[in-house]
Design an enzyme around this catalytic site. Structure first.
Site, PDB file in Angstrom:
ATOM      1  N   LYS A 137       0.837  -1.211   0.000  1.00  0.00           N
ATOM      2  CA  LYS A 137       0.000   0.000   0.000  1.00  0.00           C
ATOM      3  C   LYS A 137       0.868   1.256   0.000  1.00  0.00           C
ATOM      4  O   LYS A 137       0.634   2.177  -0.773  1.00  0.00           O
ATOM      5  CB  LYS A 137      -0.916   0.039   1.252  1.00  0.00           C
ATOM      6  N   ARG A 140      -9.153   1.250   9.653  1.00  0.00           N
ATOM      7  CA  ARG A 140      -8.773  -0.139   9.914  1.00  0.00           C
ATOM      8  C   ARG A 140      -9.770  -0.838  10.811  1.00  0.00           C
ATOM      9  O   ARG A 140      -9.553  -1.997  11.166  1.00  0.00           O
ATOM     10  CB  ARG A 140      -7.450  -0.129  10.647  1.00  0.00           C
ATOM     11  N   ARG A 160      11.883  -6.033   4.199  1.00  0.00           N
ATOM     12  CA  ARG A 160      11.710  -4.586   4.035  1.00  0.00           C
ATOM     13  C   ARG A 160      12.794  -3.802   4.781  1.00  0.00           C
ATOM     14  O   ARG A 160      13.189  -4.143   5.881  1.00  0.00           O
ATOM     15  CB  ARG A 160      10.335  -4.145   4.569  1.00  0.00           C
ATOM     16  N   ARG A 213      11.972  -2.022  10.444  1.00  0.00           N
ATOM     17  CA  ARG A 213      10.947  -1.609  11.404  1.00  0.00           C
ATOM     18  C   ARG A 213      10.826  -2.649  12.520  1.00  0.00           C
ATOM     19  O   ARG A 213      10.883  -3.845  12.269  1.00  0.00           O
ATOM     20  CB  ARG A 213       9.595  -1.466  10.681  1.00  0.00           C
ATOM     21  N   ARG A 263       0.111  -8.918  13.444  1.00  0.00           N
ATOM     22  CA  ARG A 263      -0.533  -7.958  12.533  1.00  0.00           C
ATOM     23  C   ARG A 263      -1.483  -8.665  11.580  1.00  0.00           C
ATOM     24  O   ARG A 263      -2.545  -8.141  11.249  1.00  0.00           O
ATOM     25  CB  ARG A 263       0.536  -7.182  11.746  1.00  0.00           C
TER      26      ARG A 263
HETATM   27  P1  AP5 Z   1       4.946  -1.600   1.707  1.00  0.00           P
HETATM   28  O1  AP5 Z   1       4.545  -0.750   0.565  1.00  0.00           O
HETATM   29  O2  AP5 Z   1       5.828  -1.020   2.761  1.00  0.00           O
HETATM   30  O3  AP5 Z   1       3.659  -2.313   2.329  1.00  0.00           O
HETATM   31  P2  AP5 Z   1       2.426  -1.721   3.153  1.00  0.00           P
HETATM   32  O4  AP5 Z   1       1.190  -2.312   2.600  1.00  0.00           O
HETATM   33  O5  AP5 Z   1       2.511  -0.238   3.247  1.00  0.00           O
HETATM   34  O6  AP5 Z   1       2.705  -2.413   4.552  1.00  0.00           O
HETATM   35  P3  AP5 Z   1       2.794  -1.845   6.021  1.00  0.00           P
HETATM   36  O7  AP5 Z   1       3.566  -2.854   6.816  1.00  0.00           O
HETATM   37  O8  AP5 Z   1       3.290  -0.434   6.043  1.00  0.00           O
HETATM   38  O9  AP5 Z   1       1.337  -1.880   6.452  1.00  0.00           O
HETATM   39  P4  AP5 Z   1       0.787  -1.964   7.843  1.00  0.00           P
HETATM   40  O10 AP5 Z   1      -0.623  -1.724   7.570  1.00  0.00           O
HETATM   41  O11 AP5 Z   1       1.091  -3.178   8.617  1.00  0.00           O
HETATM   42  O12 AP5 Z   1       1.610  -0.829   8.660  1.00  0.00           O
HETATM   43  P5  AP5 Z   1       1.314   0.715   8.941  1.00  0.00           P
HETATM   44  O13 AP5 Z   1       2.587   1.435   8.813  1.00  0.00           O
HETATM   45  O14 AP5 Z   1       0.143   1.158   8.167  1.00  0.00           O
HETATM   46  O15 AP5 Z   1       5.681  -2.904   1.093  1.00  0.00           O
HETATM   47  C1  AP5 Z   1       6.178  -3.917   1.936  1.00  0.00           C
HETATM   48  C2  AP5 Z   1       7.507  -4.445   1.361  1.00  0.00           C
HETATM   49  O16 AP5 Z   1       7.263  -5.056   0.086  1.00  0.00           O
HETATM   50  C3  AP5 Z   1       8.550  -3.360   1.105  1.00  0.00           C
HETATM   51  O17 AP5 Z   1       9.808  -3.902   1.356  1.00  0.00           O
HETATM   52  C4  AP5 Z   1       8.401  -3.043  -0.399  1.00  0.00           C
HETATM   53  O18 AP5 Z   1       9.632  -2.622  -0.962  1.00  0.00           O
HETATM   54  C5  AP5 Z   1       7.988  -4.398  -0.958  1.00  0.00           C
HETATM   55  N1  AP5 Z   1       7.037  -4.294  -2.079  1.00  0.00           N
HETATM   56  C6  AP5 Z   1       6.018  -3.410  -2.211  1.00  0.00           C
HETATM   57  N2  AP5 Z   1       5.333  -3.646  -3.353  1.00  0.00           N
HETATM   58  C7  AP5 Z   1       5.935  -4.723  -3.922  1.00  0.00           C
HETATM   59  C8  AP5 Z   1       5.666  -5.471  -5.119  1.00  0.00           C
HETATM   60  N3  AP5 Z   1       4.635  -5.145  -5.910  1.00  0.00           N
HETATM   61  N4  AP5 Z   1       6.473  -6.528  -5.400  1.00  0.00           N
HETATM   62  C9  AP5 Z   1       7.501  -6.877  -4.572  1.00  0.00           C
HETATM   63  N5  AP5 Z   1       7.786  -6.202  -3.430  1.00  0.00           N
HETATM   64  C10 AP5 Z   1       7.010  -5.148  -3.116  1.00  0.00           C
HETATM   65  O19 AP5 Z   1       0.895   0.663  10.466  1.00  0.00           O
HETATM   66  C11 AP5 Z   1       1.835   0.381  11.474  1.00  0.00           C
HETATM   67  C12 AP5 Z   1       1.146   0.326  12.834  1.00  0.00           C
HETATM   68  O20 AP5 Z   1       0.588   1.610  13.155  1.00  0.00           O
HETATM   69  C13 AP5 Z   1      -0.039  -0.634  12.940  1.00  0.00           C
HETATM   70  O21 AP5 Z   1       0.377  -1.964  13.196  1.00  0.00           O
HETATM   71  C14 AP5 Z   1      -0.798  -0.028  14.110  1.00  0.00           C
HETATM   72  O22 AP5 Z   1      -0.169  -0.311  15.340  1.00  0.00           O
HETATM   73  C15 AP5 Z   1      -0.655   1.457  13.844  1.00  0.00           C
HETATM   74  N6  AP5 Z   1      -1.736   1.955  12.988  1.00  0.00           N
HETATM   75  C16 AP5 Z   1      -1.606   2.443  11.729  1.00  0.00           C
HETATM   76  N7  AP5 Z   1      -2.801   2.806  11.237  1.00  0.00           N
HETATM   77  C17 AP5 Z   1      -3.703   2.531  12.202  1.00  0.00           C
HETATM   78  C18 AP5 Z   1      -5.115   2.663  12.282  1.00  0.00           C
HETATM   79  N8  AP5 Z   1      -5.848   3.140  11.263  1.00  0.00           N
HETATM   80  N9  AP5 Z   1      -5.727   2.281  13.429  1.00  0.00           N
HETATM   81  C19 AP5 Z   1      -5.018   1.814  14.483  1.00  0.00           C
HETATM   82  N10 AP5 Z   1      -3.683   1.645  14.473  1.00  0.00           N
HETATM   83  C20 AP5 Z   1      -3.032   2.009  13.341  1.00  0.00           C
HETATM   84 MG    MG Z   2       2.915   1.117   4.794  1.00  0.00          MG
END
Ligand code: AP5
Ligand code: MG
Length: 210
Positions: free
Chosen positions: A13, A88, A122, A155, A166
């Site tokens: 994403k 979420r 990552r 991370r 997660r």
């Molecule tokens: P990447 O693009 O980083 O993936 P992502 O979907 O953004 O994954 P996240 O881990 O950031 O999502 P998340 O929802 O767990 O964490 P968030 O930061 O939102 O890609 C992943 C990897 O794959 C990278 O290495 C990239 O290079 C590679 N890649 C990407 N596309 C590719 C492709 N097409 N092919 C091959 N490789 C590829 O949230 C973190 C924490 O914050 C949560 O756990 C929670 O504690 C809190 N939080 C955030 N939002 C909320 C909310 N709304 N409510 C409550 N708590 C929240």
């Molecule tokens: Mg992300």
């Protein structure tokens, strides 16, 4: 366009949102990035959410909704935005419904095996936040950001223990949003398995057709 990028952790994403935001000139609002910035700056919010985010649990809805409502009031969000990682939970989606009219929800689909491979490889730039992958998107020099020369780090929530947590948090609390938005006729599925370049091309085509 007011967009939501929905999907499991590691589905790509953030990677796709950064490209789409640049292409269409709209802000990329990632709640995960906002929480990580608050932790880095040791703000009151950062201290409250540090342990929760590192474990991979969800931050309470009240804090998260307030954070997003404040961010959406910034002028740059007036003509469109990408929400990445929000909403979420159903209460978050209901709160958003009263604050903004959503144009489309893009539902990134990827299986668990691929998710684990993506998250465990990552790396993220400590200075500018750009994301890499040791195999799929390696930096030119290992450990160094191509864009700003910053140090790349792993991370805390990309440990295997947090990744598993997660995934179960996603299944229990976030997956119900798929039906929430499908029933409102707002959902488009995105196959997140192809390369980042191909995922971007298909998103671009979908958005240009809106
Ligand atoms: P990447 O693009 O980083 O993936 P992502 O979907 O953004 O994954 P996240 O881990 O950031 O999502 P998340 O929802 O767990 O964490 P968030 O930061 O939102 O890609 C992943 C990897 O794959 C990278 O290495 C990239 O290079 C590679 N890649 C990407 N596309 C590719 C492709 N097409 N092919 C091959 N490789 C590829 O949230 C973190 C924490 O914050 C949560 O756990 C929670 O504690 C809190 N939080 C955030 N939002 C909320 C909310 N709304 N409510 C409550 N708590 C929240
Ligand atoms: Mg992300």
């Amino acid at each position: 366009m007011n967009l939501i990028f929905l999907g499991p952790p590691g589905a790509g994403k953030g990677t796709a949102a950064a490209r789409v935001a640049e292409e269409f000139g709209m802000p990329h609002i990632s709640t995960g990035d906002l929480f990580r910035a608050a932790i880095k700056n040791e703000t009151e919010l950062g201290l409250q959410v540090k342990a929760i985010t590192e474990k991979g649990d969800l931050v309470p809805d009240s804090l998260t909704i307030e954070l997003v409502n404040d961010r959406l009031k910034d002028g740059d969000a007036a003509n469109g935005f990408i929400l990445d990682g929000f909403p979420r939970t159903i209460p978050q989606a209901e709160a958003l419904e009263t604050a903004s009219k959503i144009t489309r929800v893009l539902n990134f689909k990827l299986d668990d095996e691929e998710i684990i491979e993506r998250l465990s490889g990552r790396r993220v730039c400590r200075s500018c936040g750009k994301g890499y992958h040791v195999h799929f998107m390696p930096p030119k020099k290992p450990g160094i950001c191509d864009v700003c020369g910053g140090e790349l780090y792993t991370r805390k929530d990309d440990s295997i223990e947090s990744i598993k947590n997660r995934l179960s948090v996603y299944a229990e609390q976030t997956e119900p949003l798929i039906e929430f938005y499908r029933s409102r006729d707002l959902l488009s599925d995105v196959d997140a398995k192809p390369s980042a370049e191909r995922v971007f091309d298909s998103l671009k085509a979908m958005l240009e057709a809106l």
